[in-house]
Scaffold this motif. Structure first.
Motif, mmCIF file in Angstrom:
data_model
loop_
_atom_site.group_PDB
_atom_site.id
_atom_site.type_symbol
_atom_site.label_atom_id
_atom_site.label_comp_id
_atom_site.label_asym_id
_atom_site.label_seq_id
_atom_site.Cartn_x
_atom_site.Cartn_y
_atom_site.Cartn_z
ATOM 1 N N UNK A 63 2.606 0.563 5.149
ATOM 2 C CA UNK A 63 2.059 1.605 4.273
ATOM 3 C C UNK A 63 3.169 2.624 4.049
ATOM 4 N N UNK A 64 3.284 3.092 2.808
ATOM 5 C CA UNK A 64 4.351 4.028 2.442
ATOM 6 C C UNK A 64 3.783 5.279 1.789
ATOM 7 N N UNK A 65 4.445 6.396 2.064
ATOM 8 C CA UNK A 65 4.156 7.642 1.370
ATOM 9 C C UNK A 65 5.469 8.122 0.767
ATOM 10 N N UNK A 66 5.544 8.140 -0.544
ATOM 11 C CA UNK A 66 6.732 8.665 -1.215
ATOM 12 C C UNK A 66 6.663 10.173 -1.181
ATOM 13 N N UNK A 97 0.855 -1.188 0.000
ATOM 14 C CA UNK A 97 0.000 0.000 0.000
ATOM 15 C C UNK A 97 0.890 1.236 0.000
ATOM 16 N N UNK A 98 0.789 2.027 -1.049
ATOM 17 C CA UNK A 98 1.685 3.169 -1.217
ATOM 18 C C UNK A 98 0.951 4.353 -1.820
ATOM 19 N N UNK A 109 15.241 10.588 -3.131
ATOM 20 C CA UNK A 109 14.108 9.689 -2.942
ATOM 21 C C UNK A 109 13.888 9.566 -1.434
ATOM 22 N N UNK A 110 12.699 9.912 -0.969
ATOM 23 C CA UNK A 110 12.394 9.863 0.452
ATOM 24 C C UNK A 110 11.011 9.259 0.635
ATOM 25 N N UNK A 111 10.925 8.286 1.552
ATOM 26 C CA UNK A 111 9.644 7.645 1.822
ATOM 27 C C UNK A 111 9.383 7.639 3.313
ATOM 28 N N UNK A 112 8.174 7.974 3.690
ATOM 29 C CA UNK A 112 7.715 7.840 5.054
ATOM 30 C C UNK A 112 7.014 6.484 5.106
ATOM 31 N N UNK A 113 7.522 5.581 5.946
ATOM 32 C CA UNK A 113 7.036 4.203 5.968
ATOM 33 C C UNK A 113 6.585 3.846 7.377
#
Length: 149
Positions: free
Chosen positions: A47-50, A18-19, A60-64
């Motif tokens: 769950x990830x938010x790029x 889920x992204x 490239x940064x993701x809040x996971x």
């Protein structure tokens, strides 16, 4: 403020988990997003938010957010270091050389390129920011085969 149903946030239909990704290059992400991420964890283990809006971006940064049921298998990036900033919880990194590293809330861990590691939350929920240089290249990520363990 960034919300999951926000017009500047779009579900990534091509992702394995889920992204979501932002669609606006200038965005403030407030702490309130953490509770929204945790709401998704009642149905998902990750769950990830790029935070980057394009896979071609140089940062490239993701809040996971992950639960203690999520297991990220042994893998490495051949040519890119990764930086993990733990926002909430405790994350355990298991390096291929049998070294275990615990990273607590408000700590930062740099994982060097070409280093196999797996990771999991040892708290009920962990939220972290993962940063890697872009552009995204799927050939740079190698997963360890069972026979190599």
């Amino acid at each position: 403020e960034l919300k999951m149903d926000s017009p500047n946030l779009k579900k990534d239909k091509n992702a394995k988990t889920l992204s979501f990704h932002i669609t606006n290059n200038t965005t403030l992400i407030k702490r309130s997003i953490y509770s929204r991420l945790k709401e998704y964890l009642s149905d998902y283990t990750m769950v990830r938010v790029s935070i980057h809006s394009e896979s071609s971006e140089l940062t490239q940064s993701m809040l996971i957010a992950i639960t203690d049921k999520a297991i990220i298998k042994q893998h490495k990036n051949i040519s890119k270091d990764k930086i993990y900033h733990i926002v909430e919880g405790i994350v355990e990194f298991n390096l291929h050389n049998n070294k275990t590293i615990l990273v607590h809330e408000n700590e930062i861990f740099k994982l060097g390129k070409d280093t196999f590691s797996s990771m999991k939350s040892i708290s009920n929920v962990a939220i972290y920011n993962e940063i890697i240089s872009g552009p995204f290249d799927q050939n740079d990520t190698i997963y360890l085969k069972e026979s190599q363990k």
